[in-house]
Structure formats: C-alpha cells, structure tokens
Design a protein around this motif. Structure first.
Motif, PDB file in Angstrom:
ATOM      1  N   VAL A  14       5.096  22.215   2.777  1.00  0.00           N
ATOM      2  CA  VAL A  14       4.998  21.072   3.697  1.00  0.00           C
ATOM      3  C   VAL A  14       5.222  19.745   2.958  1.00  0.00           C
ATOM      4  N   PRO A  15       4.559  19.498   1.817  1.00  0.00           N
ATOM      5  CA  PRO A  15       4.861  18.255   1.098  1.00  0.00           C
ATOM      6  C   PRO A  15       6.326  18.162   0.648  1.00  0.00           C
ATOM      7  N   CYS A  68      15.755   9.634   4.437  1.00  0.00           N
ATOM      8  CA  CYS A  68      15.580   8.373   5.156  1.00  0.00           C
ATOM      9  C   CYS A  68      15.689   7.171   4.229  1.00  0.00           C
ATOM     10  N   ALA A  81       4.268   8.853  -2.039  1.00  0.00           N
ATOM     11  CA  ALA A  81       3.660   9.297  -0.787  1.00  0.00           C
ATOM     12  C   ALA A  81       3.111  10.717  -0.887  1.00  0.00           C
ATOM     13  N   GLU A  82       3.777  11.569  -1.638  1.00  0.00           N
ATOM     14  CA  GLU A  82       3.355  12.971  -1.759  1.00  0.00           C
ATOM     15  C   GLU A  82       2.526  13.228  -3.017  1.00  0.00           C
ATOM     16  N   TRP A  84       9.057   8.340  -2.071  1.00  0.00           N
ATOM     17  CA  TRP A  84       8.802   9.711  -1.630  1.00  0.00           C
ATOM     18  C   TRP A  84       7.889  10.449  -2.591  1.00  0.00           C
ATOM     19  N   PHE A 138       8.900  19.401   2.242  1.00  0.00           N
ATOM     20  CA  PHE A 138       9.668  19.050   3.429  1.00  0.00           C
ATOM     21  C   PHE A 138       9.539  17.559   3.741  1.00  0.00           C
ATOM     22  N   ARG A 139       8.301  17.044   3.681  1.00  0.00           N
ATOM     23  CA  ARG A 139       8.093  15.608   3.913  1.00  0.00           C
ATOM     24  C   ARG A 139       8.823  14.775   2.870  1.00  0.00           C
ATOM     25  N   ARG A 140       8.784  15.229   1.621  1.00  0.00           N
ATOM     26  CA  ARG A 140       9.469  14.505   0.543  1.00  0.00           C
ATOM     27  C   ARG A 140      10.966  14.452   0.796  1.00  0.00           C
ATOM     28  N   GLU A 141      11.558  15.590   1.171  1.00  0.00           N
ATOM     29  CA  GLU A 141      12.991  15.632   1.420  1.00  0.00           C
ATOM     30  C   GLU A 141      13.379  14.757   2.616  1.00  0.00           C
ATOM     31  N   LEU A 142      12.549  14.707   3.650  1.00  0.00           N
ATOM     32  CA  LEU A 142      12.813  13.811   4.778  1.00  0.00           C
ATOM     33  C   LEU A 142      12.772  12.353   4.335  1.00  0.00           C
ATOM     34  N   SER A 143      11.834  12.013   3.472  1.00  0.00           N
ATOM     35  CA  SER A 143      11.739  10.646   2.957  1.00  0.00           C
ATOM     36  C   SER A 143      12.952  10.301   2.092  1.00  0.00           C
TER      37      SER A 143
END
Length: 112
Positions: free
Chosen positions: A30-31, A41, A74-75, A71, A33-38
C-alpha cells in the motif's frame, strides 16, 4: 507490487537503488502504491509533455536541497544506493543497453 515487497523494481535493481522504510525493510504494497501515485503526480505531472520537465526539475532541486522527495517524506521511506562495484557498473551498463534496445524496437515498430 515488486517495490512494496522487495524494496525495488527491475529498473531500481539495474541502477543499484532500493526504497526502504525507517527500519530498512521494504515499504509494503500500500505505501509503495501511494508512493508511485505521488511520483506520477508530483514528479511526472501525470505525464503531461513539457510540464513534466518543469516538475521533474523542481523535484530534483528539492532533492538536492533537502535530501528527500515529497513522495518519500510522505511515506517515511528512504532510498539507498548500493556502493559502487564492478557488478554495479555492469548492471548500469546492461540497463543502458536494454533502454537503447527498447527504444530502437519502439521506433522501428512505429516507422514500419
């Protein structure tokens, strides 16, 4: 999936870097995935041509000034680079050759 479970991807392996949590373990799915989205973006600005150059330059300057990216902050992750060695140079060379080959195949298929 690879980044979350192992701390790397094929490209990161070729370049000799890993993304780890504060305990030096892979960051989790999950982290990751969030990192890759950041990254997509804030780093690549959703792949918008020309604009992405400016966002990448901005993030590079931030990385040089602070030692981290939004990114990773944040993670609560950090990127480590493996020490230079002959194997490391061979991996980077292999990565460069694979990139050149992939680009050659891409442009050959577009032209043909």
């Amino acid at each position: 999936l690879f980044l979350g479970l192992t701390g790397g991807t094929i490209g990161k392996w070729l370049l000799g870097v890993r993304v780890l949590d504060p305990q030096n373990r892979p960051i989790g799915i999950v982290p990751a995935f969030r990192r890759e989205l950041s990254v997509w973006c804030y780093g690549f600005c959703f792949g918008i041509p020309l604009v992405a150059l400016f966002t990448l330059l901005h993030q590079y300057r931030r990385l040089r000034a602070t030692g981290t990216t939004p990114w990773d902050s944040a993670e609560h992750s950090h990127v480590i680079a493996l020490p230079w060695s002959l194997a490391h140079i061979a991996r980077r060379s292999l990565g460069a050759l694979l990139l050149i080959a992939a680009l050659g195949l891409f442009f050959a298929s577009v032209k043909g």
